[in-house]
Write a protein that holds these residues in place. Structure first.
Motif, PDB file in Angstrom:
ATOM      1  N   VAL A 102       0.872  -1.177   0.000  1.00  0.00           N
ATOM      2  CA  VAL A 102       0.000   0.000   0.000  1.00  0.00           C
ATOM      3  C   VAL A 102       0.906   1.225   0.000  1.00  0.00           C
ATOM      4  CG1 VAL A 102      -1.783   1.271   1.244  1.00  0.00           C
ATOM      5  CG2 VAL A 102      -1.806  -1.239   1.222  1.00  0.00           C
ATOM      6  N   ILE A 103       0.732   2.103  -0.984  1.00  0.00           N
ATOM      7  CA  ILE A 103       1.664   3.218  -1.173  1.00  0.00           C
ATOM      8  C   ILE A 103       1.037   4.558  -0.814  1.00  0.00           C
ATOM      9  CG2 ILE A 103       2.952   1.978  -2.953  1.00  0.00           C
ATOM     10  CD1 ILE A 103       1.500   3.670  -5.045  1.00  0.00           C
ATOM     11  N   ALA A 104       1.897   5.542  -0.549  1.00  0.00           N
ATOM     12  CA  ALA A 104       1.449   6.898  -0.226  1.00  0.00           C
ATOM     13  C   ALA A 104       0.872   7.568  -1.475  1.00  0.00           C
ATOM     14  CB  ALA A 104       2.611   7.713   0.327  1.00  0.00           C
ATOM     15  N   TYR A 105      -0.231   8.277  -1.291  1.00  0.00           N
ATOM     16  CA  TYR A 105      -0.903   8.933  -2.416  1.00  0.00           C
ATOM     17  C   TYR A 105      -0.414  10.362  -2.632  1.00  0.00           C
ATOM     18  CZ  TYR A 105      -3.573  10.587   1.618  1.00  0.00           C
ATOM     19  OH  TYR A 105      -3.924  11.110   2.831  1.00  0.00           O
ATOM     20  N   THR A 106       0.417  10.859  -1.715  1.00  0.00           N
ATOM     21  CA  THR A 106       0.913  12.234  -1.827  1.00  0.00           C
ATOM     22  C   THR A 106       2.186  12.400  -1.007  1.00  0.00           C
ATOM     23  OG1 THR A 106       0.298  14.571  -1.589  1.00  0.00           O
ATOM     24  CG2 THR A 106      -0.402  13.075   0.160  1.00  0.00           C
ATOM     25  N   ASN A 107       2.870  13.515  -1.159  1.00  0.00           N
ATOM     26  CA  ASN A 107       4.007  13.847  -0.308  1.00  0.00           C
ATOM     27  C   ASN A 107       3.505  14.428   1.000  1.00  0.00           C
ATOM     28  OD1 ASN A 107       5.601  13.193  -2.536  1.00  0.00           O
ATOM     29  ND2 ASN A 107       5.764  15.323  -3.201  1.00  0.00           N
ATOM     30  N   GLY A 108       4.282  14.280   2.069  1.00  0.00           N
ATOM     31  CA  GLY A 108       3.908  14.909   3.325  1.00  0.00           C
ATOM     32  C   GLY A 108       4.351  14.105   4.537  1.00  0.00           C
ATOM     33  N   TYR A 109       3.726  14.403   5.668  1.00  0.00           N
ATOM     34  CA  TYR A 109       4.037  13.746   6.941  1.00  0.00           C
ATOM     35  C   TYR A 109       2.834  12.927   7.408  1.00  0.00           C
ATOM     36  CZ  TYR A 109       8.043  16.904   7.252  1.00  0.00           C
ATOM     37  OH  TYR A 109       9.211  17.577   7.005  1.00  0.00           O
ATOM     38  N   ILE A 119      -2.577   6.942  12.120  1.00  0.00           N
ATOM     39  CA  ILE A 119      -2.761   5.595  11.606  1.00  0.00           C
ATOM     40  C   ILE A 119      -3.976   5.023  12.327  1.00  0.00           C
ATOM     41  CG2 ILE A 119      -1.790   3.281  11.354  1.00  0.00           C
ATOM     42  CD1 ILE A 119       0.985   4.509  11.469  1.00  0.00           C
ATOM     43  N   ASP A 120      -4.926   4.499  11.583  1.00  0.00           N
ATOM     44  CA  ASP A 120      -6.158   3.966  12.169  1.00  0.00           C
ATOM     45  C   ASP A 120      -5.901   2.537  12.647  1.00  0.00           C
ATOM     46  OD1 ASP A 120      -8.739   2.783  12.576  1.00  0.00           O
ATOM     47  OD2 ASP A 120      -9.616   4.426  11.417  1.00  0.00           O
ATOM     48  N   ASN A 121      -5.768   2.373  13.966  1.00  0.00           N
ATOM     49  CA  ASN A 121      -5.486   1.056  14.540  1.00  0.00           C
ATOM     50  C   ASN A 121      -6.547   0.025  14.171  1.00  0.00           C
ATOM     51  OD1 ASN A 121      -3.094   1.646  16.035  1.00  0.00           O
ATOM     52  ND2 ASN A 121      -4.324   2.693  17.563  1.00  0.00           N
ATOM     53  N   LEU A 122      -7.812   0.438  14.236  1.00  0.00           N
ATOM     54  CA  LEU A 122      -8.915  -0.497  13.992  1.00  0.00           C
ATOM     55  C   LEU A 122      -8.887  -1.002  12.554  1.00  0.00           C
ATOM     56  CD1 LEU A 122     -11.356  -1.900  15.157  1.00  0.00           C
ATOM     57  CD2 LEU A 122     -12.748   0.092  14.545  1.00  0.00           C
ATOM     58  N   LYS A 123      -8.656  -0.098  11.600  1.00  0.00           N
ATOM     59  CA  LYS A 123      -8.605  -0.520  10.198  1.00  0.00           C
ATOM     60  C   LYS A 123      -7.394  -1.408   9.937  1.00  0.00           C
ATOM     61  CE  LYS A 123     -11.352   3.090   8.011  1.00  0.00           C
ATOM     62  NZ  LYS A 123     -11.382   4.202   7.027  1.00  0.00           N
ATOM     63  N   ILE A 124      -6.262  -1.069  10.544  1.00  0.00           N
ATOM     64  CA  ILE A 124      -5.074  -1.910  10.400  1.00  0.00           C
ATOM     65  C   ILE A 124      -5.370  -3.322  10.914  1.00  0.00           C
ATOM     66  CG2 ILE A 124      -2.800  -2.343  11.420  1.00  0.00           C
ATOM     67  CD1 ILE A 124      -2.513  -0.473   9.158  1.00  0.00           C
ATOM     68  N   ALA A 125      -6.030  -3.410  12.076  1.00  0.00           N
ATOM     69  CA  ALA A 125      -6.371  -4.715  12.650  1.00  0.00           C
ATOM     70  C   ALA A 125      -7.341  -5.471  11.749  1.00  0.00           C
ATOM     71  CB  ALA A 125      -6.975  -4.530  14.041  1.00  0.00           C
ATOM     72  N   ASN A 126      -8.311  -4.768  11.183  1.00  0.00           N
ATOM     73  CA  ASN A 126      -9.288  -5.422  10.301  1.00  0.00           C
ATOM     74  C   ASN A 126      -8.635  -5.931   9.022  1.00  0.00           C
ATOM     75  OD1 ASN A 126     -11.412  -4.997  12.054  1.00  0.00           O
ATOM     76  ND2 ASN A 126     -12.079  -3.093  11.093  1.00  0.00           N
ATOM     77  N   LYS A 144       6.095   2.750   7.560  1.00  0.00           N
ATOM     78  CA  LYS A 144       6.082   4.139   8.014  1.00  0.00           C
ATOM     79  C   LYS A 144       5.201   4.282   9.246  1.00  0.00           C
ATOM     80  CE  LYS A 144       8.551   5.537   4.455  1.00  0.00           C
ATOM     81  NZ  LYS A 144       9.938   6.043   4.614  1.00  0.00           N
ATOM     82  N   LYS A 145       5.617   5.188  10.149  1.00  0.00           N
ATOM     83  CA  LYS A 145       4.862   5.436  11.372  1.00  0.00           C
ATOM     84  C   LYS A 145       4.537   6.926  11.472  1.00  0.00           C
ATOM     85  CE  LYS A 145       4.478   2.402  14.073  1.00  0.00           C
ATOM     86  NZ  LYS A 145       5.342   1.636  14.970  1.00  0.00           N
ATOM     87  N   VAL A 146       3.741   7.288  12.485  1.00  0.00           N
ATOM     88  CA  VAL A 146       3.340   8.683  12.688  1.00  0.00           C
ATOM     89  C   VAL A 146       4.576   9.568  12.857  1.00  0.00           C
ATOM     90  CG1 VAL A 146       2.163  10.275  14.250  1.00  0.00           C
ATOM     91  CG2 VAL A 146       1.097   8.093  13.667  1.00  0.00           C
ATOM     92  N   GLY A 147       4.596  10.689  12.129  1.00  0.00           N
ATOM     93  CA  GLY A 147       5.716  11.616  12.176  1.00  0.00           C
ATOM     94  C   GLY A 147       6.701  11.437  11.041  1.00  0.00           C
ATOM     95  N   ASP A 148       6.671  10.282  10.376  1.00  0.00           N
ATOM     96  CA  ASP A 148       7.603  10.029   9.270  1.00  0.00           C
ATOM     97  C   ASP A 148       7.217  10.865   8.050  1.00  0.00           C
ATOM     98  OD1 ASP A 148       8.928   8.193  10.794  1.00  0.00           O
ATOM     99  OD2 ASP A 148       8.067   6.426   9.822  1.00  0.00           O
ATOM    100  N   HIS A 149       8.227  11.301   7.303  1.00  0.00           N
ATOM    101  CA  HIS A 149       7.975  11.986   6.028  1.00  0.00           C
ATOM    102  C   HIS A 149       7.930  10.946   4.912  1.00  0.00           C
ATOM    103  CE1 HIS A 149       8.977  14.156   2.275  1.00  0.00           C
ATOM    104  NE2 HIS A 149       8.237  15.115   2.829  1.00  0.00           N
ATOM    105  N   VAL A 150       6.982  11.117   3.994  1.00  0.00           N
ATOM    106  CA  VAL A 150       6.862  10.194   2.864  1.00  0.00           C
ATOM    107  C   VAL A 150       6.761  10.976   1.564  1.00  0.00           C
ATOM    108  CG1 VAL A 150       5.769   8.357   4.193  1.00  0.00           C
ATOM    109  CG2 VAL A 150       4.339  10.079   3.112  1.00  0.00           C
ATOM    110  N   ASN A 151       7.200  10.348   0.501  1.00  0.00           N
ATOM    111  CA  ASN A 151       7.011  10.874  -0.843  1.00  0.00           C
ATOM    112  C   ASN A 151       5.945  10.043  -1.546  1.00  0.00           C
ATOM    113  OD1 ASN A 151       9.127  12.876  -0.737  1.00  0.00           O
ATOM    114  ND2 ASN A 151      10.588  11.171  -0.861  1.00  0.00           N
ATOM    115  N   ASN A 177      -7.993   6.104   4.040  1.00  0.00           N
ATOM    116  CA  ASN A 177      -8.188   6.582   5.409  1.00  0.00           C
ATOM    117  C   ASN A 177      -7.515   5.705   6.469  1.00  0.00           C
ATOM    118  OD1 ASN A 177      -9.800   8.757   4.515  1.00  0.00           O
ATOM    119  ND2 ASN A 177     -11.610   7.436   4.481  1.00  0.00           N
ATOM    120  N   VAL A 178      -6.651   4.791   6.039  1.00  0.00           N
ATOM    121  CA  VAL A 178      -5.875   4.036   7.020  1.00  0.00           C
ATOM    122  C   VAL A 178      -4.779   4.937   7.580  1.00  0.00           C
ATOM    123  CG1 VAL A 178      -4.463   1.993   7.418  1.00  0.00           C
ATOM    124  CG2 VAL A 178      -6.357   1.894   5.787  1.00  0.00           C
ATOM    125  N   TYR A 179      -4.117   5.674   6.694  1.00  0.00           N
ATOM    126  CA  TYR A 179      -3.130   6.687   7.055  1.00  0.00           C
ATOM    127  C   TYR A 179      -3.676   8.053   6.648  1.00  0.00           C
ATOM    128  CZ  TYR A 179       0.917   3.534   7.791  1.00  0.00           C
ATOM    129  OH  TYR A 179       1.816   2.602   8.265  1.00  0.00           O
TER     130      TYR A 179
END
Length: 296
Positions: free
Chosen positions: A208-215, A219-226, A245-252, A279-281
């Protein structure tokens, strides 16, 4: 633990291992410490019933039946965690402490950051990998899992009246960094019966890849678990999710956020569908203002 060692052990073997190694990790159902709780869980889980009273009763019943005298309870707080805010956590802490007092059980409750998963893996093999990386001081060990483990271990060590408040963390860190924690884990695994090795990962995977640049902001725990559940975890030991990637990480745009692993094509397709709904991230242009794990 089921990935690493046998966990269905007789009560006699449990006693022998604890006497020899001062600890173990086994499935409580074998000891039949709280058989009514096992029945209630089997009814509640398929119906997604999860009342606060039953939560407290389920956790404490087995501990009391086992003869525990001290207990540390970790309550993660987060928007997508089971406990959403501090007020709710305080009420749950009071209930734990009230029931503990009735049974002369010393309970200490800590509040921790539940805003995102701890560690990188979700699923038995992936989580076991994270644990062994922390215990072996591996360079790739998840920093958040290591830190939380040290803090919780430190609080448990401080149950000993000879350990001053605040000293437990340093003691736990020394035990970990010296390799003694890993050696003890290996000894317990061998005593319980080492499991056959699982494959590092199942044959099917989807990134699952990032759809945009940013930080990364949330992270939705419930959706990740599902998603992990749809992929086959924990039924299939190698199935689950590996977070990149985790909260606070920069992604391209195009960076991998997480990888789904599954053993069957149908399960991978179900997991992919939920993951692709989004909406997972959440990713924003500015870095989040506060990314600190908190402990109260």
């Amino acid at each position: 633990m089921e990935v690493l060692a046998k966990v269905e052990l007789s009560l006699e073997k449990m006693k022998k291992i604890v006497q020899s190694h001062r600890g173990m990790l086994s499935w409580g159902g074998t000891a039949k410490l709280a058989p009514v709780d096992d029945i209630l869980i089997s009814v509640e889980r398929p119906l997604s019933m999860d009342s606060t009273g039953q939560l407290v009763a389920s956790i404490l019943s087995k501990k009391i039946a086992a003869g525990s005298t001290h207990l540390l309870i970790d309550i993660p707080i987060g928007a997508s965690a089971k406990i959403h805010d501090k007020q709710e956590a305080l009420q749950l802490r009071k209930l734990f402490e009230y029931i503990g007092d009735l049974f002369a059980l010393h309970i200490e409750v800590v509040f921790t950051d539940g805003s995102q998963p701890i560690g990188n893996g979700i699923g038995p093999v992936l989580e076991a990998r994270d644990v062994l990386q922390v215990l072996s001081n591996h360079i790739d060990a998840p920093a958040d899992l290591r830190e939380k483990s040290l803090r919780l271990a430190g609080r448990i060590l401080e149950f000993d009246p000879d350990v001053r408040g605040g000293q437990g963390y340093a003691t736990a860190r020394d035990i970990l960094e010296s390799g003694r924690a890993f050696d003890k884990m290996q000894a317990i695994i061998l005593a319980q019966g080492e499991q056959k090795k699982h494959e590092n990962q199942p044959p099917l995977q989807y990134e699952v890849i990032a759809y945009t640049n940013g930080y990364i902001h949330t992270i939705d725990n419930l959706k990740i678990a599902n998603i992990a559940d749809l992929a086959g975890a924990p039924r299939d030991k190698c199935a689950g999710i590996d977070l990149s990637k985790k909260v606070g990480d920069h992604v391209n745009k195009g960076d991998t956020l997480f990888t789904i692993y599954a053993c069957y094509k149908s399960e991978l397709e179900f997991a992919k569908k939920l993951a692709d709904e989004g909406n997972v991230y959440t990713i924003n242009a500015k870095a989040p203002s506060n990314n600190a794990h908190y402990y109260i």
